[in-house]
Enzyme design. Structure first.
Site, PDB file in Angstrom:
ATOM      1  N   ALA B  85      70.311  70.969 138.082  1.00 38.51           N
ATOM      2  CA  ALA B  85      70.485  69.871 137.239  1.00 38.51           C
ATOM      3  C   ALA B  85      69.932  69.006 137.513  1.00 38.51           C
ATOM      4  O   ALA B  85      68.997  67.740 136.703  1.00 38.51           O
ATOM      5  CB  ALA B  85      71.806  68.750 138.281  1.00 38.51           C
ATOM      6  N   THR B  86      68.039  69.071 138.815  1.00 39.90           N
ATOM      7  CA  THR B  86      67.193  68.186 138.686  1.00 39.90           C
ATOM      8  C   THR B  86      66.521  68.027 137.079  1.00 39.90           C
ATOM      9  O   THR B  86      66.203  67.426 136.517  1.00 39.90           O
ATOM     10  CB  THR B  86      66.476  68.320 139.699  1.00 39.90           C
ATOM     11  OG1 THR B  86      67.180  68.402 140.583  1.00 39.90           O
ATOM     12  CG2 THR B  86      64.934  68.180 139.936  1.00 39.90           C
ATOM     13  N   GLN B 193      78.274  66.599 140.703  1.00 38.02           N
ATOM     14  CA  GLN B 193      79.066  66.048 141.791  1.00 38.02           C
ATOM     15  C   GLN B 193      80.556  66.364 141.077  1.00 38.02           C
ATOM     16  O   GLN B 193      81.552  65.893 141.702  1.00 38.02           O
ATOM     17  CB  GLN B 193      78.969  65.444 143.044  1.00 38.02           C
ATOM     18  CG  GLN B 193      77.490  65.076 143.453  1.00 38.02           C
ATOM     19  CD  GLN B 193      77.650  66.371 144.196  1.00 38.02           C
ATOM     20  OE1 GLN B 193      78.693  66.803 144.667  1.00 38.02           O
ATOM     21  NE2 GLN B 193      76.667  66.586 145.044  1.00 38.02           N
ATOM     22  N   SER B 213      74.999  71.136 137.303  1.00 37.97           N
ATOM     23  CA  SER B 213      74.639  72.005 138.341  1.00 37.97           C
ATOM     24  C   SER B 213      75.369  73.038 138.782  1.00 37.97           C
ATOM     25  O   SER B 213      76.628  73.161 139.244  1.00 37.97           O
ATOM     26  CB  SER B 213      74.477  71.152 139.854  1.00 37.97           C
ATOM     27  OG  SER B 213      74.286  71.915 140.618  1.00 37.97           O
ATOM     28  N   HIS B 215      74.826  75.656 141.608  1.00 37.02           N
ATOM     29  CA  HIS B 215      75.748  75.280 142.598  1.00 37.02           C
ATOM     30  C   HIS B 215      76.164  74.675 144.002  1.00 37.02           C
ATOM     31  O   HIS B 215      76.399  74.673 145.053  1.00 37.02           O
ATOM     32  CB  HIS B 215      73.981  75.975 144.273  1.00 37.02           C
ATOM     33  CG  HIS B 215      73.668  74.855 144.445  1.00 37.02           C
ATOM     34  ND1 HIS B 215      73.655  74.154 145.350  1.00 37.02           N
ATOM     35  CD2 HIS B 215      72.575  73.994 143.434  1.00 37.02           C
ATOM     36  CE1 HIS B 215      72.427  73.452 145.120  1.00 37.02           C
ATOM     37  NE2 HIS B 215      72.331  72.977 143.731  1.00 37.02           N
ATOM     38  N   THR B 253      62.730  83.164 129.788  1.00 34.22           N
ATOM     39  CA  THR B 253      64.697  83.949 129.502  1.00 34.22           C
ATOM     40  C   THR B 253      65.343  83.068 130.854  1.00 34.22           C
ATOM     41  O   THR B 253      65.168  82.621 131.502  1.00 34.22           O
ATOM     42  CB  THR B 253      63.650  85.415 130.192  1.00 34.22           C
ATOM     43  OG1 THR B 253      62.323  85.486 129.891  1.00 34.22           O
ATOM     44  CG2 THR B 253      64.286  85.957 129.943  1.00 34.22           C
ATOM     45  N   CYS B 339      68.325  65.747 150.271  1.00 29.81           N
ATOM     46  CA  CYS B 339      66.918  65.356 149.718  1.00 29.81           C
ATOM     47  C   CYS B 339      65.999  63.803 151.024  1.00 29.81           C
ATOM     48  O   CYS B 339      64.688  63.664 151.037  1.00 29.81           O
ATOM     49  CB  CYS B 339      66.969  64.634 148.531  1.00 29.81           C
ATOM     50  SG  CYS B 339      68.427  65.207 147.466  1.00 29.81           S
TER      51      CYS B 339
END
Lengths: 124, 415
Positions: B85-86, B193, B213, B215, B253, B339
């Protein structure tokens, strides 16, 4: 045909015998019915038992508790499904999930880690 | 302010309970099962066009793309795989702003966004753009009227996250989407989220860009996706140049095993959404009610209704957050986003919702997810209540409060 609630058959062996007999008499009556082997009562119960037995083998606390809970809730949710096509699909899904659980249990054993703090150690 | 010293577990030391589902989530066994064949035998590059290894890898990647698209109500051609997502957030903000910079120079975002969004906006400011950081109300939600007034004719992008990772607040995305569409402004939402946890439909919500995201929804780490609307088409300036993969928007890739994992996680999330939501809600209510019934002076940060139940941020007055975390060493918790935990400052999100300085230092975030059990919640509650009581006993401030002294009226003197 398979709309008899699971509850009746699961624990009482006599009841199980009775309902399988009920199945077979109905089979005699409706000879044009779809082949019943694919969705018999005993098959569903045996699948359930195998899924629960395999799920108990997960070394990881979180995976183990989730699998046991989800299998139980999943079977309970589909208690009253009548449509033979849906039943077939559900049974196939259950078989696939059983294969997934078996593989993931082995992987869990290969790469095991410590137990979590809430797991009750067997008292010696 | 002592920082918690990092220490790995001993060989037979029991593992702490995992209650930090906003930081990351364990992979669902079904996801790992889907990924492994592509790590073992089907290892081809999906962009190889000349042999079966490439073809089977490409087919798996496209299947995963469809699974991701189905979860959010999009078309597979609108999904671009990224590293998380970043990266998706960076691509959205920098890409949209730079592409439309000839005529549009204004970006709108909020003060409670994730660090990567805020940092990208700061870079854009350095490149000559105007950025407005909208404040939020005390419950964490933005004011729609204020947003409407902030949008200018030269606004190119509005970026507002769907569910906040620190306080769990759910923004009124549908209303914001309709507002932005009516003003002809692109709308980006960081849904990291929210995806797989609440029902999402990008067409209902009129969202133009969405960050996903892997994970955060029981998928692998290192993969994410960006949703880019085709009708009306939104164009972005690509961040990563190279061989033109992913329609030129993100060269490199595509990691097939990770993409397959993300796809499987999305499909599972779609099937289990209602079941998981019910489970998480029951456990979350249990946690909050049990804690609040056992100890006084506990504040739930963020709106009590407009929220995702699995993210609970509680402030325990007269207790220091770090000390409580150290005392709860058997439970994996955090006091804010991963973070920002490196710095000594309290969370900027809590500051933005107007939390008092001392309450901000006393906040803990509890994360509940698909795999959390009732026993884990009960254990956490018991330990938390026990430790809060113990820490309060040792606190002189608490003593004073018990005697009826109003803390705020004390004049502290300098030595």
């Amino acid at each position: 045909m398979c709309s008899i609630p699971l509850r009746i058959c699961s624990t009482d062996p006599d009841a199980r015998g009775r309902c399988i007999k009920r199945n077979s008499t109905q089979r005699e009556k409706n000879s044009t019915e779809v082949n019943m082997a694919s969705c018999s009562r005993a098959q569903v119960i045996s699948l359930y038992r195998m899924l629960m037995k395999e799920s108990k083998q997960f070394p990881s606390y979180n995976y183990r508790t989730y699998a046991l809970r989800r299998v139980k809730d999943g079977f309970r949710e589909n208690l009253h499904v009548d449509n033979p096509k849906t039943l077939d699909m559900l049974i196939n899904q259950a078989r696939e999930n059983l294969a997934v659980i078996k593989r993931q249990v082995s992987i869990g054993h290969l790469y095991s880690a410590q137990k979590t703090i809430v797991e009750k150690e067997p008292q010696l | 302010l002592k920082l918690i010293k990092s220490r790995e577990l001993e060989k037979d030391e029991p593992r702490p309970l995992y209650m930090d589902f906003q930081a990351t989530t364990p992979m669902d066994p079904r996801v790992l099962d889907a990924m492994l064949p592509y790590q073992v035998n089907y290892y081809g590059n999906p962009h190889s066009r000349t042999h079966a290894y490439g073809w089977e890898s490409e087919s798996a990647m496209e299947k995963a793309r469809k699974q991701v698209a189905d979860l959010i109500g999009a078309d597979p051609r609108e999904i671009v795989f990224t590293s998380g997502a970043t990266e998706s957030n960076n691509m959205s903000i920098k890409g949209v702003a730079r592409f439309y910079k000839a005529k549009k120079k204004h970006i709108v975002t909020t003060q409670t966004e994730h660090k990567c969004v805020l940092d990208s906006c700061r870079i854009m400011e350095a490149e000559g753009f105007d950025v407005t950081y909208l404040p939020v109300k005390n419950n964490g939600l933005i004011d729609l009227k204020q947003l409407e007034e902030t949008i200018r004719p030269d606004t190119s992008l509005v970026s507002i996250m769907t569910v906040n990772n620190e306080i769990g607040v759910k923004q009124p995305i549908k209303e914001i989407g309709h507002l932005c569409r009516s003003k002809n402004v692109f709308f980006h939402t960081d849904a990291a989220q929210a995806v797989g946890k609440i029902p999402i439909n990008v067409n209902d919500w009129k969202v133009d860009l969405m960050s996903i995201s892997g994970h955060k929804l029981y998928g692998p780490k290192g993969i994410g996706a960006l949703y880019l609307r085709r009708r009306p088409r939104i164009r972005i300036e690509p961040l990563q140049s190279g061989g033109g993969q992913e329609r030129g928007l993100r060269s490199g890739t595509v990691p097939t095993p990770l993409a397959v994992g993300l796809g499987a996680a999305c499909e599972i999330a779609q099937q289990e959404l209602e079941y998981d939501h019910k489970h998480v809600t029951v456990l979350a209510n249990r946690l909050v009610q049990k804690i609040m019934a056992a100890i006084p002076d506990v504040v739930l940060n963020g709106d009590p209704d407009q929220r995702y139940p699995g993210c609970i941020n509680l402030s325990f007055a007269y207790v220091e957050g770090e000390s409580l975390l150290m005392a709860l060493k058997d439970v994996a918790l955090s006091s804010g986003s991963a973070c920002t935990s490196a710095s000594l400052e309290p969370s900027y999100v809590l500051r933005a919702i107007g939390t008092d300085e001392d309450l901000a230092h006393s906040s803990i975030r509890f994360g509940i997810g698909r795999f959390t059990t009732e026993d884990e919640v009960d254990y956490t509650v018991e330990k938390c209540v026990q430790q809060v009581k113990r820490l309060r006993e040792m606190s002189p401030l608490w003593e004073m409060v018990q005697e009826g002294i109003d803390i705020k009226s004390i004049k502290w003197t300098q030595h």
